[in-house]
Design an enzyme around this catalytic site. Sequence first.
Site: not given
Ligand code: TEU
Length: 584
Positions: A230, A284
């Site tokens: 993540d 990610e």
């Molecule tokens: O996502 C990070 C991220 O890119 C998203 O929060 C983005 O800002 C958002 O989806 C835009 O709409 C990761 C996870 O995939 C997400 O589910 C989590 O909420 C986030 O990190 C925090 O852990």
Amino acid sequence: MKFKLLIILAIILNTGCKQDTTKDIETTKNEIKKEWWKEQVVYQIYPRSFKDSNGDGIGDIPGIISKIDYLDSLGIDVVWLSPHFDSPNADNGYDIRDYRKVMEEFGTLEDFDTLLNGLHDRGIKLIIDLVINHSSDEHKWFQESMSSKDNPYRDYYIWKPGKETNPPNNWPSFFGGSAWEQAGPDGEYYLHYFAKKQPDLNWENQQLREEIYELMRFWLDKGVDGFRMDVIALISKPQNFDDMDNEGLKHPEYTYAYGPRLHEFLKDMNKEVLSKYDVMTVGEAYGGNAEKTLEITDERNNEIDLAFWFDAVRVGRDNFKQNEWTLPEFKKLVKAQSDVNSHNWPTFFLGNHDNPRVVSKFGDDSPEFRVTSSKLLAMLLLTQRGTTFLYQGDEIGMTNYPFTSFDQFDDVEIKGNYNKIIASGSTPESYLADLNKMARDHARTPMQWSNTNKAGFTSGDKTWLGVNPNYPEINVNNNLQDKHSIFHFYRRLLNIRKGNDNLIYGDYKDIAIDHPQVFAYTRIGKNKTYLVVLNMSKSMVDFSLDNKFKGYNLIINNLNDDTTTIEHNKLTLQPWEARLYESN
Ligand code: TEU
Ligand code: CA
């Protein structure tokens, strides 16, 4: 005589060596190093929404176990499980309270082992979600850290004194408001890029890093096959904590991501942990550009294997708005990520738990074209260059949810940003209209298994998030019974791709990048070339082809069972028609 032979041999060996070195410098993409993780099709499961086994309306691990045969029949290689750890669920498990415990609602560690073994028995691998940029504020580390400035855990998080009555700087949280929150007896502020309940961990602290390595080993020793990491590009914080300028405030991810010690941290993690196991890692890589992302996945750097690039998936997105986009724009973004150099291997995906449903964004979810365009997207997903990631429900063509009011949403991001969005000029109605295009909750509604109560997701009478009202028609049972369904089309494509080195490793070439309706590309393998022609529009198109494609055989298309050979250099494509051809 012998001597002469030796000289000849020496010359041969010598030139052989020379050729090898030049080869090394100019490796073409066809000479990519084979690795099992480059060949996988990964299926993402969001456990809360996949299958409920005990009627409480929340998906769980025994529910997933009951669907292993379903996954096996689809033909995927790897399951990526979104967080299954103990969590108070401020962000559905992306806020971890205990990294070694399974979330009570999801089951037990024994259930996890049963799932892992059940998948392994069928040759399916399992990767889990590693959320190590932040923890939950309910994690024991944070409770200690907050308790006093002298606590040994203080430095596991990032604390700063405020500026008079203000936070240390103007940095915003992705989930609304300031990225700083005051807590504990000393009145200092801790950093949280996401929700208040997701304090950022301080990677500068060596002890913290070692604790993280330990918890990674805990899961690896159980036999998991790797991690999805993540927001991994955020772990090293910028060292300059000054205020951001206005531009930065709009896209803070570019300030937050790729901090000065990111490469050092990833290399160390690789050396201490990952290199000791035969596993895959996908980060990610939110918040960077191509160049930066390529650096963390360059095989010569020993950091991580793969990264998700977001440019293509988020085409037309500007924060909370989904604007119009054109096909050439999208194709250029795909090319940038698919056509990377031979020291990197791409990923390809069109959706996940943070994005709308693929057919609603990239296809046409109207009754007329939902099935055809979902199949077209299946072909796009499974013929691209890169490790492929599918999201649960897309294999049956699940669509966005028709949200009509704010109380239907669950997502912390939507609620947290409400005030900011209204203050910036949106009305509640226009925000709701935007959310109907891009909200994360579209992808999180319960998986639709059948046309019975609550889509067969639960035996109870409630679900944690609403079931899409279209479940009587769009569900797994209907798909399994109809041999022309989206599910069976995915299955056939997965079968074509499996073990097919020409299709998996072949070079990627877009042959009509400026065409406004057709996405057409070749995958040039060592022995065979594939030609993919996708009409991504609802009108008929005549598409001209180079003569060199004459004689190519159609091996699968999304309209009928025809398998014809290209005889003319013009194809007439039906709306949303998708064809895959193979050279002789
Ligand atoms: O996502 C990070 C991220 O890119 C998203 O929060 C983005 O800002 C958002 O989806 C835009 O709409 C990761 C996870 O995939 C997400 O589910 C989590 O909420 C986030 O990190 C925090 O852990
Ligand atoms: Ca349950």
